[in-house]
Each structure stands twice: as structure tokens, then as C-alpha cells.
Design a protein around this motif. Structure first.
Motif, short mmCIF file in Angstrom:
data_model
loop_
_atom_site.label_atom_id
_atom_site.label_comp_id
_atom_site.label_asym_id
_atom_site.label_seq_id
_atom_site.Cartn_x
_atom_site.Cartn_y
_atom_site.Cartn_z
N SER A 174 0.83 -1.20 0.00
CA SER A 174 0.00 0.00 0.00
C SER A 174 0.86 1.25 0.00
CB SER A 174 -0.90 0.00 1.23
OG SER A 174 -1.57 1.23 1.34
N LYS A 175 0.42 2.27 -0.70
CA LYS A 175 1.13 3.55 -0.69
C LYS A 175 0.82 4.35 0.57
CE LYS A 175 1.52 3.86 -5.64
NZ LYS A 175 1.25 4.60 -6.86
N LYS A 176 -0.24 3.98 1.30
CA LYS A 176 -0.59 4.66 2.55
C LYS A 176 0.38 4.34 3.68
CE LYS A 176 -5.61 4.90 2.39
NZ LYS A 176 -6.81 4.51 3.13
N GLY A 177 0.97 3.16 3.63
CA GLY A 177 1.70 2.60 4.76
C GLY A 177 2.99 3.31 5.08
N PRO A 178 3.53 3.02 6.23
CA PRO A 178 3.00 2.17 7.30
C PRO A 178 1.98 2.93 8.15
CG PRO A 178 5.19 2.93 7.89
CD PRO A 178 4.90 3.46 6.49
N PRO B 103 -6.88 1.38 14.34
CA PRO B 103 -7.58 0.52 15.30
C PRO B 103 -9.09 0.71 15.24
CG PRO B 103 -6.53 2.36 16.44
CD PRO B 103 -6.21 2.50 14.98
N ASP B 104 -9.81 -0.39 15.52
CA ASP B 104 -11.27 -0.37 15.60
C ASP B 104 -11.68 -1.43 16.61
OD1 ASP B 104 -13.95 0.12 15.15
OD2 ASP B 104 -14.05 -1.15 13.38
N GLY B 105 -11.58 -1.11 17.89
CA GLY B 105 -11.88 -2.08 18.95
C GLY B 105 -10.82 -3.16 19.00
N ASP B 106 -11.25 -4.42 18.85
CA ASP B 106 -10.31 -5.55 18.86
C ASP B 106 -9.82 -5.88 17.46
OD1 ASP B 106 -10.56 -5.75 21.55
OD2 ASP B 106 -11.93 -7.46 21.52
N GLU B 107 -10.13 -5.03 16.49
CA GLU B 107 -9.70 -5.25 15.11
C GLU B 107 -8.76 -4.13 14.69
OE1 GLU B 107 -12.90 -5.86 12.41
OE2 GLU B 107 -13.93 -7.24 13.76
N LEU B 108 -7.80 -4.50 13.85
CA LEU B 108 -6.85 -3.53 13.33
C LEU B 108 -6.78 -3.67 11.82
CD1 LEU B 108 -3.84 -4.20 15.74
CD2 LEU B 108 -5.46 -2.33 15.91
N THR B 109 -6.65 -2.55 11.14
CA THR B 109 -6.33 -2.56 9.72
C THR B 109 -4.95 -1.95 9.60
OG1 THR B 109 -8.65 -2.26 9.14
CG2 THR B 109 -7.03 -1.78 7.43
N VAL B 110 -4.05 -2.70 8.97
CA VAL B 110 -2.65 -2.28 8.88
C VAL B 110 -2.26 -2.17 7.41
CG1 VAL B 110 -0.28 -2.84 9.49
CG2 VAL B 110 -2.12 -3.41 11.07
N TYR B 111 -1.78 -0.99 7.04
CA TYR B 111 -1.29 -0.75 5.69
C TYR B 111 0.24 -0.83 5.72
CZ TYR B 111 -5.96 1.01 4.72
OH TYR B 111 -7.32 1.12 4.56
N LEU B 112 0.80 -1.66 4.84
CA LEU B 112 2.25 -1.85 4.77
C LEU B 112 2.74 -1.56 3.36
CD1 LEU B 112 2.50 -5.26 6.63
CD2 LEU B 112 3.03 -3.02 7.57
#
Length: 74
Positions: A11-15, A19-28
Motif C-alpha cells: 500500500s502507498k498509505k503505509g506504514p 484501530p477499531d476495537g479488537d480489530e486492526l487494519t494495517v497498511y504496509l
């Protein structure tokens, strides 16, 4: 604490960690080649949560975009 992680490699957004509660979205920026994305994921999560890299465990999903990651002490 166990987190459900959705990884977006190359991803060009990364790193970036969203966070969204117990979920994470990670851009690398790293590509999912030879485990480079998993190494970058652990390094990024360690700096985000201020824990040592060795304490983060990849529970499942080593070869997919959906992963379960355990970060003790949170």
C-alpha cells in the motif's frame, strides 16, 4: 490481548495502523514476498503499542491477509 488484523501489503498509505476495537487494519509498503510483510507487521505493531518485537506472536494467518496477533501485556 488478541487482535484480528487485516493487512494491506504493497500500500502507498503505509506504514499505518487503524484501530477499531479488537480489530486492526494495517497498511504496509512491503510486498508479501518471503515473509517481508509479516516482519514489517510485527515491527510496526511493536512500535505502535510500545512493546518489544519478541513479545508479539502471530497466532494464525501467516500466509493470508487476515491474521490473529497476540500482544501480551495490553
Amino acid at each position: 490481548m488478541i487482535y484480528s488484523v487485516t493487512v494491506k501489503p504493497g500500500s502507498k498509505k503505509g506504514p499505518l495502523v487503524i484501530p477499531d476495537g479488537d480489530e486492526l487494519t494495517v497498511y504496509l509498503r512491503e510486498k508479501p514476498v518471503d515473509g517481508q510483510a509479516n516482519v514489517a507487521l510485527i515491527k510496526l505493531l511493536a512500535s505502535h503499542f510500545h512493546v518489544p518485537k519478541t513479545s508479539i506472536q502471530l497466532k494464525s494467518g501467516a500466509r493470508g491477509r487476515k491474521k490473529l496477533v497476540e500482544i501480551p501485556g495490553l
